[in-house]
Enzyme design. Sequence first.
Site, PDB file in Angstrom:
ATOM      1  N   GLY A  30      -9.289   4.133   2.607  1.00 31.50           N
ATOM      2  CA  GLY A  30      -8.823   4.263   1.231  1.00 31.50           C
ATOM      3  C   GLY A  30      -9.682   3.492   0.253  1.00 31.50           C
ATOM      4  O   GLY A  30      -9.181   2.859  -0.680  1.00 31.50           O
ATOM      5  N   ALA A  31     -10.992   3.573   0.434  1.00 33.66           N
ATOM      6  CA  ALA A  31     -11.916   2.719  -0.320  1.00 33.66           C
ATOM      7  C   ALA A  31     -12.394   3.332  -1.619  1.00 33.66           C
ATOM      8  O   ALA A  31     -13.239   2.746  -2.291  1.00 33.66           O
ATOM      9  CB  ALA A  31     -13.123   2.386   0.558  1.00 33.66           C
ATOM     10  N   ASN A  32     -11.871   4.477  -2.010  1.00 32.78           N
ATOM     11  CA  ASN A  32     -12.407   5.146  -3.192  1.00 32.78           C
ATOM     12  C   ASN A  32     -11.743   4.714  -4.497  1.00 32.78           C
ATOM     13  O   ASN A  32     -12.169   5.123  -5.576  1.00 32.78           O
ATOM     14  CB  ASN A  32     -12.294   6.667  -3.051  1.00 32.78           C
ATOM     15  CG  ASN A  32     -10.859   7.129  -2.876  1.00 32.78           C
ATOM     16  OD1 ASN A  32     -10.312   6.975  -1.787  1.00 32.78           O
ATOM     17  ND2 ASN A  32     -10.247   7.661  -3.918  1.00 32.78           N
ATOM     18  N   GLY A  34      -8.768   1.518  -6.483  1.00 31.16           N
ATOM     19  CA  GLY A  34      -7.874   0.375  -6.372  1.00 31.16           C
ATOM     20  C   GLY A  34      -8.470  -0.810  -5.646  1.00 31.16           C
ATOM     21  O   GLY A  34      -9.672  -1.077  -5.727  1.00 31.16           O
ATOM     22  N   GLY A  36      -8.954  -1.175  -2.581  1.00 34.51           N
ATOM     23  CA  GLY A  36      -9.905  -0.777  -1.550  1.00 34.51           C
ATOM     24  C   GLY A  36     -11.322  -0.719  -2.077  1.00 34.51           C
ATOM     25  O   GLY A  36     -12.263  -1.213  -1.444  1.00 34.51           O
ATOM     26  N   SER A 147       2.759  -5.277   2.314  1.00 31.77           N
ATOM     27  CA  SER A 147       3.309  -5.399   0.969  1.00 31.77           C
ATOM     28  C   SER A 147       4.554  -6.270   1.003  1.00 31.77           C
ATOM     29  O   SER A 147       5.258  -6.343   2.022  1.00 31.77           O
ATOM     30  CB  SER A 147       3.684  -4.011   0.431  1.00 31.77           C
ATOM     31  OG  SER A 147       4.467  -4.106  -0.739  1.00 31.77           O
ATOM     32  N   TYR A 174       9.049   3.614   2.307  1.00 29.44           N
ATOM     33  CA  TYR A 174       7.895   2.763   2.039  1.00 29.44           C
ATOM     34  C   TYR A 174       8.098   1.379   2.641  1.00 29.44           C
ATOM     35  O   TYR A 174       7.184   0.827   3.273  1.00 29.44           O
ATOM     36  CB  TYR A 174       7.671   2.651   0.529  1.00 29.44           C
ATOM     37  CG  TYR A 174       6.454   1.822   0.163  1.00 29.44           C
ATOM     38  CD1 TYR A 174       5.174   2.237   0.518  1.00 29.44           C
ATOM     39  CD2 TYR A 174       6.589   0.629  -0.535  1.00 29.44           C
ATOM     40  CE1 TYR A 174       4.054   1.482   0.186  1.00 29.44           C
ATOM     41  CE2 TYR A 174       5.478  -0.131  -0.875  1.00 29.44           C
ATOM     42  CZ  TYR A 174       4.212   0.294  -0.514  1.00 29.44           C
ATOM     43  OH  TYR A 174       3.113  -0.463  -0.828  1.00 29.44           O
TER      44      TYR A 174
END
Length: 310
Positions: A30-32, A34, A36, A147, A174
């Site tokens: 998820g590095a694309n 935020g 990340g 979280s 979640y």
Amino acid sequence: MAEKRNTRSSETWSADRLPDLGGRTVVVTGANSGIGLTATDALARAGAHVVLAVRDPERGRAAAATVQGSTEVRRLDLADLSSVRAFADAWQEPLHLLVNNAGVMMLPRQRTKDGFEMQFGTNHLGHFALTNLLLPHITDRVVTVSSGAHRWGGATIGFDDLDMAANYTPQRAYAQSKLANLLFTLELQRRLTESGSAVRALAAHPGYAATNLQSHAANPVVRAFMRLGNRFFAQDDRAGALPTLYAATEDLPGASYVGPDGLGEMRGAPALVGRSRAAGDPRAARRLWRVSEELTGTQFPLSRDEQAAV
């Protein structure tokens, strides 16, 4: 017993204090966007070669173009176990650090390609499978982003109904997935220690960080509230990434949990923080591991002999 204390770190700790990571290879899921992407940029600036593991390679390449340092983009869809296996099967080189960062948050009821509830399937099962499949290559540590939501409503793992078919709410799903991240880290560290591995498993949470993750909440009232919170109360993504970077590079014990040291762990400098009693339950961690093995068809791969070979 769950941790109770909050151990303050130096309030001046920042990404500028990262060590020289030259010669190291890192995977960030998820590095694309935020935290990340922010973590990716900081790790690359420190000299690491960072692989952006993303669902959409085009967006990943656009993100990588903003990073100063050595990067590479590879496709990974954590909601599809065949994609997880393809990513791991293509990995041949040593991997120093795996950052399990990707996640989805408070979605309407959805299912992964393999039929799992989307939040549990993506946030936990996808990373569970990825970690086990990559573990023979990992030489330093695994950091999994959880979280403070793992505490919501006294969250527990609903072993009799993991998909929450009988009583689904986006918030409960979640919270369960984020609790699963912490139990996964706890049991992974126990297995690493038992196998004689020097690899460490740690977890981190960003506090209240302004990212696009909240924009996907199912409830429009919740989305509006979070937009206000992002604007007036949240840390920016640079501050939100610091606990991940701290867990990824500081000399911390296995199974450590890092978050902001401010009021309510919402913002502040990275420090060791507490977790709920449920998140420190070793029996639940072992049970979740066994169930996750069955659901994903993956297993902890390291014996003492295999780790010595690595």
